[in-house]
Each structure stands twice: as C-alpha cells, then as structure tokens.
Motif scaffolding. Sequence first.
Motif, PDB file in Angstrom:
ATOM      1  N   LEU A   1       5.412  10.589  -2.614  1.00 15.01           N
ATOM      2  CA  LEU A   1       4.670  10.287  -3.843  1.00 15.01           C
ATOM      3  C   LEU A   1       3.221  10.726  -3.733  1.00 15.01           C
ATOM      4  O   LEU A   1       2.680  11.369  -4.633  1.00 15.01           O
ATOM      5  CB  LEU A   1       4.728   8.784  -4.138  1.00 15.01           C
TER       6      LEU A   1
ATOM      7  N   ALA B   1       2.832  14.484  -3.905  1.00 15.20           N
ATOM      8  CA  ALA B   1       2.914  15.033  -5.262  1.00 15.20           C
ATOM      9  C   ALA B   1       1.617  14.771  -6.010  1.00 15.20           C
ATOM     10  O   ALA B   1       1.103  15.646  -6.722  1.00 15.20           O
ATOM     11  CB  ALA B   1       4.090  14.413  -5.998  1.00 15.20           C
ATOM     12  N   ILE B   2       1.052  13.573  -5.831  1.00 12.90           N
ATOM     13  CA  ILE B   2      -0.206  13.264  -6.517  1.00 12.90           C
ATOM     14  C   ILE B   2      -1.321  14.173  -6.011  1.00 12.90           C
ATOM     15  O   ILE B   2      -2.113  14.713  -6.782  1.00 12.90           O
ATOM     16  CB  ILE B   2      -0.574  11.778  -6.323  1.00 12.90           C
TER      17      ILE B   2
ATOM     18  N   LEU C   1     -16.020  12.627  -1.476  1.00 17.23           N
ATOM     19  CA  LEU C   1     -14.726  11.956  -1.521  1.00 17.23           C
ATOM     20  C   LEU C   1     -13.566  12.907  -1.286  1.00 17.23           C
ATOM     21  O   LEU C   1     -12.439  12.481  -1.135  1.00 17.23           O
ATOM     22  CB  LEU C   1     -14.536  11.284  -2.880  1.00 17.23           C
TER      23      LEU C   1
ATOM     24  N   MET D   1     -10.391  10.561  -0.778  1.00 18.15           N
ATOM     25  CA  MET D   1      -9.595  10.453  -2.000  1.00 18.15           C
ATOM     26  C   MET D   1      -8.200   9.928  -1.686  1.00 18.15           C
ATOM     27  O   MET D   1      -7.650   9.110  -2.438  1.00 18.15           O
ATOM     28  CB  MET D   1      -9.500  11.850  -2.614  1.00 18.15           C
TER      29      MET D   1
ATOM     30  N   LEU E   1      -8.344   6.260  -1.500  1.00 16.91           N
ATOM     31  CA  LEU E   1      -8.466   5.640  -2.827  1.00 16.91           C
ATOM     32  C   LEU E   1      -7.131   5.664  -3.561  1.00 16.91           C
ATOM     33  O   LEU E   1      -6.717   4.675  -4.163  1.00 16.91           O
ATOM     34  CB  LEU E   1      -9.517   6.393  -3.649  1.00 16.91           C
ATOM     35  N   ILE E   2      -6.436   6.812  -3.480  1.00 13.81           N
ATOM     36  CA  ILE E   2      -5.148   6.913  -4.172  1.00 13.81           C
ATOM     37  C   ILE E   2      -4.159   5.913  -3.586  1.00 13.81           C
ATOM     38  O   ILE E   2      -3.438   5.235  -4.315  1.00 13.81           O
ATOM     39  CB  ILE E   2      -4.586   8.344  -4.067  1.00 13.81           C
TER      40      ILE E   2
ATOM     41  N   LEU F   1      -4.822   2.574  -5.002  1.00 20.61           N
ATOM     42  CA  LEU F   1      -4.363   2.446  -6.395  1.00 20.61           C
ATOM     43  C   LEU F   1      -2.836   2.365  -6.450  1.00 20.61           C
ATOM     44  O   LEU F   1      -2.275   1.605  -7.241  1.00 20.61           O
ATOM     45  CB  LEU F   1      -4.866   3.627  -7.221  1.00 20.61           C
ATOM     46  N   MET F   2      -2.166   3.146  -5.586  1.00 19.87           N
ATOM     47  CA  MET F   2      -0.701   3.075  -5.559  1.00 19.87           C
ATOM     48  C   MET F   2      -0.257   1.703  -5.083  1.00 19.87           C
ATOM     49  O   MET F   2       0.707   1.124  -5.609  1.00 19.87           O
ATOM     50  CB  MET F   2      -0.139   4.157  -4.632  1.00 19.87           C
TER      51      MET F   2
ATOM     52  N   LEU G   1      -1.820  -1.014  -5.578  1.00 17.83           N
ATOM     53  CA  LEU G   1      -2.016  -1.903  -6.726  1.00 17.83           C
ATOM     54  C   LEU G   1      -0.788  -1.865  -7.633  1.00 17.83           C
ATOM     55  O   LEU G   1      -0.280  -2.900  -8.067  1.00 17.83           O
ATOM     56  CB  LEU G   1      -3.254  -1.443  -7.503  1.00 17.83           C
ATOM     57  N   ALA G   2      -0.283  -0.646  -7.883  1.00 18.46           N
ATOM     58  CA  ALA G   2       0.900  -0.533  -8.741  1.00 18.46           C
ATOM     59  C   ALA G   2       2.113  -1.160  -8.062  1.00 18.46           C
ATOM     60  O   ALA G   2       2.888  -1.872  -8.697  1.00 18.46           O
ATOM     61  CB  ALA G   2       1.169   0.935  -9.073  1.00 18.46           C
TER      62      ALA G   2
END
Lengths: 403, 209
Positions: free
Chosen positions: B167, B170-171, B184, B189, B192-193, B196-197, B199-200
Amino acid sequence: MKFLRNIFDNAHATLNKKESTKKFFPLVDAIDTLVFTPNHVTKKGSHIRDAIDLKRTMMLVIIALIPCLLFGIYNTGFQHYRVLGQLDTASWLDMIGVGALVVLPMVIVSYASGLLVEFIFAIRNGHTVHEGFLVSGMLIPLCMPADVPLWMVAVATIFAVVIGKEVFGGTGMNILNVALTARAFLFFAHPTKMSGNLVWVTGYEDAKVAGNLPDGASGATALGDLVQGKADPSMAAEIGASFDAGQYDLLHSFVGLIPGSIGETSALMCLIGAGLLLWTGVASWRIITSFFVGGFVMASILNLVGGNVYFDLPAIHQLMLGGFMFGMVFMATDPVTASHTNTGKFIYGFLGGFIGILIRMVNPAYPEGIMLAILIANVFAPLIDHMVISSNIKRRLKRVKVA
Amino acid sequence: MDLVKIFIKSAFVDNMIFAFFFGMCSYLAVSKTVKTAVGLGMAVIFVLVVTIPLNWLIENFVLQEGALSWVDGSENGEGFSGLDLSYLSFIMFIAVIASIVQLVEMIVEKFSPALYGALGIFLPLIAVNCAILGGALFMQEKQFPNIAGATVYGLGSGVGWFMAVVLIAAIRERIRYAKIPGPLRGVGMAFLITGLMGLAFLGFMGFEI
C-alpha cells in the motif's frame, strides 16, 4: 462589476509597487480569481476547452452542500427542542435560530483557520492559493457533532490542512480526504467530544447536568442505540420498536430528523446534492453507485447472519442512518483521493461501502465507521489504480503478441 | 473458525506495521516501487510462515518449563521435566530465523536475480527485521494450543505486513511528482504517510470477531 474589478486592480497595483509587499500577491489573487474568471491564458497548444476550472468545480460542490447545511441548521435546533420536550411550543424560526447559532460559528472558524493556513503556505512557497480548501472548509463543520467546542474545530482543521494536505504539496496531491482527516484526528484525540451520547444534541449535556431533562429524553444517535441494543438484549425490543414505527422509522431516517453530525443526518438532502453533482458531472457516478452497492451487500450479509436488533435492521434502512449517504456523496467522490481509473472507481467505491458497514456493525467502538472506511479506501486507492493500469498493460501486450 | 479469526486478527487488527510499527526499517527502505515491495513482502510472508511454526515446536518441545519431559518420560519436575530453558528463547528464535533467511536468499538469487539485485542488502536484513522476531515472541506470548494456530498466525502477520508495504509503495509511486517541501522528501514523508495510514487503519481496532 466594474467597481469590484477596479478594487482588485488597485490592490494588485499597490502590492506591486514595493518589493516587500509583492509576496502578498496570492492573498489578493485568491479572492480575485474567486470572483472573476482568471485572466491567464494557455500558452502552449490546448486540447480541451472548457469554461470550468478548479474554483468553479469547488463552487458546485459547495452549492450541492447547501441543502445539507440548511437542513443541518434546522435539525440542530429541532433536536435541541426535542430533548428539552418543547417541540410543541417552539416555532421553526426558534429552531433555525438555535441551529444557526451553533452551526454558523463552526463554519466561520473552519474557514478562517483553514484559509489562514492556506495563505501562510501560499505566501511562504510563493504560489497562488489552492482552491481545495473551499470544499473541505464546508465539509469539516458538517461532519462534526453539534456540541463540539470551536477550538477543536480550529485545531482539527489546521492539523488536516497541514499534515493531510500541505506537506504533500497542496491541493491535488493529498492521499487522504482532508475533511475526514480532520474528523478522524478529533475522533481519536478527543473521543469524549466526538462520540458517545452527550455530544450530538446541542444543550443536552448542560440540561442533563442541571437536571432539566424530561423523562426518557435521549441524546444518543440511532446507531448508538443500535449498538446498545446489540450489547444488551433486554433493551432490544424497545429499541427495535423505535425503528419500526417511532423516532427512527424509515421516513424519519430518510428525511433526517434524527440526532447525528450536523450535515449527515438527512439522506434526502444528500441525494439532492448527489443529483446536482451527477448532473454537472463533478462527482463520479461509478463511485456513488458502487459505494451504495458495497454497503448494501455487506448490510444484507449481516441481515442473513442476524441474531440481534442491529443485524436484523433491514439493509436499506441501515444505509439511511449515520454518515453513510453523506460520506458516499461528498467524501468518497473526492476526485483527488479516490481512484483515478474508471475500473478502479468501481472497486474503490465497493470497498469503501463494504468496509464502512462492516466497521459500523461489527466494531462496537466505532458506530460512525463510514469515516474510517473511506480513509481506508483512500489508502487503497493508489494500489487499486496500480493494479488496474498494470493489468491493462498486460492485456494490451498480449494483443500485440497475437497480432 | 478459530483459524479464520486468528488470521483476520493478525492481518488487520494487530497489523505488524499499523498497530505495532514493527519491521519499519525495511518497510521504509524498499517501499519506493510496488514491484520490489511485492518481492520483499512475499519473502517476509514466507519467512514468517516457516519460522513461526518451527519456533512453536522449539518453544513447546524444548524451551518451556517441563517441555523436555518427553526425553526421559519424567514428570513433576524430576529429571528433564524440571528444566526451564526459556531464557534461551531469544537466541534460539534468532538462530532459526537467520537460517531460514539464508534459505530464502538462496531461493531468490536462484529464481529471480533481478529481484535479488533490487532488494540488495534488505533481503539478508530480514533476519534482523523486528516483525519476524516480534512474530515469534508474540507467538510465545499468545500460547497457541496447536501448530496450526501458530502457522496461521504467521501467515496472517505476513499478509498484514505485505499489505502495508505494498500500500505505501503504491502511495509513494503516486506522490512521486508531488511538490513536497524539501526537508520532508523521502523518509520524512514515508513516516508521515505511515502515520496517516495508521490513523485510517485504527478503524479495524477492537473488532469483535
């Protein structure tokens, strides 16, 4: 019109006079291009000619959101008088007044804090202000509970704009929906203000503390009640009855006179918005239909499992509750964070709806699971695109070999 | 049914990356393209599926207190049954993992030299990937009653790690042309991603299965 144009031209001229004020150009430019068509022209050969641009697209979404906003204002007041047991004495003007006092400050705070961050980044990085926040700024208050404090709205908005969007390089680059990032951030950082039974109706908590509530007044959402009915079978009959013919029957759920986040309660208003978005081609019908089908399939599977009041609720009624419709129409269709390929959009939407209902019904901690499901679908979207594209490449390579 | 539960729980709810932040080093390093991410993800699945049942056997027939009673048939703390070798578990688990990783390395080099080149140092480094040792130690803690449970747990953890790395790859492919602020770019980065992932993926926390 001429008068307005002059104001902007003068402002541009004043800023351009001195070197030190030149960097504030994005400030004026942002408002200018919001009101007038931008006057930059394409320099190289253009292939598509269209009067619409990003700002106009965003405006259409905001117009589509207005029914939800107005109904949200009315419903906030309606729920307030309902828990206080004063529905008979309060007029619709009272309800709108109470609702407006709650909702409008949230809208203003959300726009002010978000645009402040946008302006700071635009001036710092020396680009024009990105339009993306216009919609997020409206979505953020609409997906909050009525009683959330204003400072939390501001903190969540700033977090979402900076971490969710600006670090990726601004509008069009983010991977997670900005409004949902704000909501998820608050949901996990301040769970007591974002979930439970106290926050959905404005004035409920105060009245409860003061002991002014009439007997039986409840501030829970329909989904909160369902979770309770699932956990405690002795309550199930009573709660089930309120869904058959009562506070939460199909008509009420569809029209939206039920407690919930400000803009999400009314499936009817979301469908009006969806109609506008589909007619103008701003939202993708592929995502909306597949999202609906995904949710419906999951809800039907759990219908078949059955066994408690939550799982036995008819699938179509289930989809009218909570944030499903709102998320489907306004959040999942965000063109930036959704899948970009057409086949991918079907998979993405189906995944979002499917997981959304799964989280909502199976996970007792998150009855409002649609938000997290859309975020998960956002995370999966780039991979879905990658798969679709590489399978296309493979298919075409095969065709070449055959020929 | 229990096995299905173990699988879903280990792959989605207790995801190695998003719930425990295990195996971050190779996760961050090889997630630049989907292709290498798939390769390393497969390798991690394979290593977990092989090492966790092996370690389960070692744990239950050698290391645990009284586990050695099968040697001389003794009971109640006499003879071999009185031994408690669990202080050796770290070193034993690592030894098993390291040898399996050597095996994987040879297989990959033989069958896919291109992938072997792309993964580079990160393939042998699976041996010290904390997701692998973490899987073994969680297995020890969870006390699976039989080897099937341990195997499915390994498979689930591996699939969870595989999913996470693919995942994010791909992002990262999608944001390759994003105008990310200079400091960053790259690993910053990626962190950070991942946050955020995570969090989801909190949505899967507390699933009642």
